[in-house]
Motif scaffolding. Structure first.
Motif, mmCIF file in Angstrom:
data_model
loop_
_atom_site.group_PDB
_atom_site.id
_atom_site.type_symbol
_atom_site.label_atom_id
_atom_site.label_comp_id
_atom_site.label_asym_id
_atom_site.label_seq_id
_atom_site.Cartn_x
_atom_site.Cartn_y
_atom_site.Cartn_z
ATOM 1 N N HIS A 187 7.958 9.016 6.188
ATOM 2 C CA HIS A 187 7.482 7.724 6.687
ATOM 3 C C HIS A 187 7.793 7.588 8.175
ATOM 4 N N LEU A 237 0.600 5.848 -0.089
ATOM 5 C CA LEU A 237 -0.216 7.007 0.218
ATOM 6 C C LEU A 237 0.343 8.191 -0.551
ATOM 7 N N ASN A 238 -0.486 8.807 -1.349
ATOM 8 C CA ASN A 238 -0.064 9.968 -2.112
ATOM 9 C C ASN A 238 -0.559 11.206 -1.368
ATOM 10 N N ILE A 239 0.361 11.983 -0.831
ATOM 11 C CA ILE A 239 0.012 13.147 -0.023
ATOM 12 C C ILE A 239 0.412 14.415 -0.762
ATOM 13 N N PRO A 241 0.830 -1.207 0.000
ATOM 14 C CA PRO A 241 0.000 0.000 0.000
ATOM 15 C C PRO A 241 0.864 1.257 0.000
#
Length: 64
Positions: A31, A4-6, A2
């Motif tokens: 991270h 996460l595009n922030i 998985p």
């Protein structure tokens, strides 16, 4: 795995880049920061619970 595009503003990205230690990737820095915050929140929650549970004991000890 998985992911996460922030989205960050240009200013926020510059702050992140400036705060990232030399030799550490931005990805690793962000991270690790997220995991540190998770750990901090868990410890704070546990400390509050211990305080709540031990309040009666602390009061009894103070009276002696």
């Amino acid at each position: 795995m998985p992911a996460l595009n922030i989205t960050f503003s240009d200013e926020e990205m510059e702050q992140l880049r400036s705060a990232t230690p030399a030799g550490t990737s931005l990805k690793t820095f962000v991270h690790d920061a997220a995991l540190v915050e998770i750990h901090r929140a868990k410890v704070a929650k546990a400390a509050a619970e211990v305080g709540r549970i031990s309040a009666g004991l602390a009061k009894r000890l103070a009276e002696k």
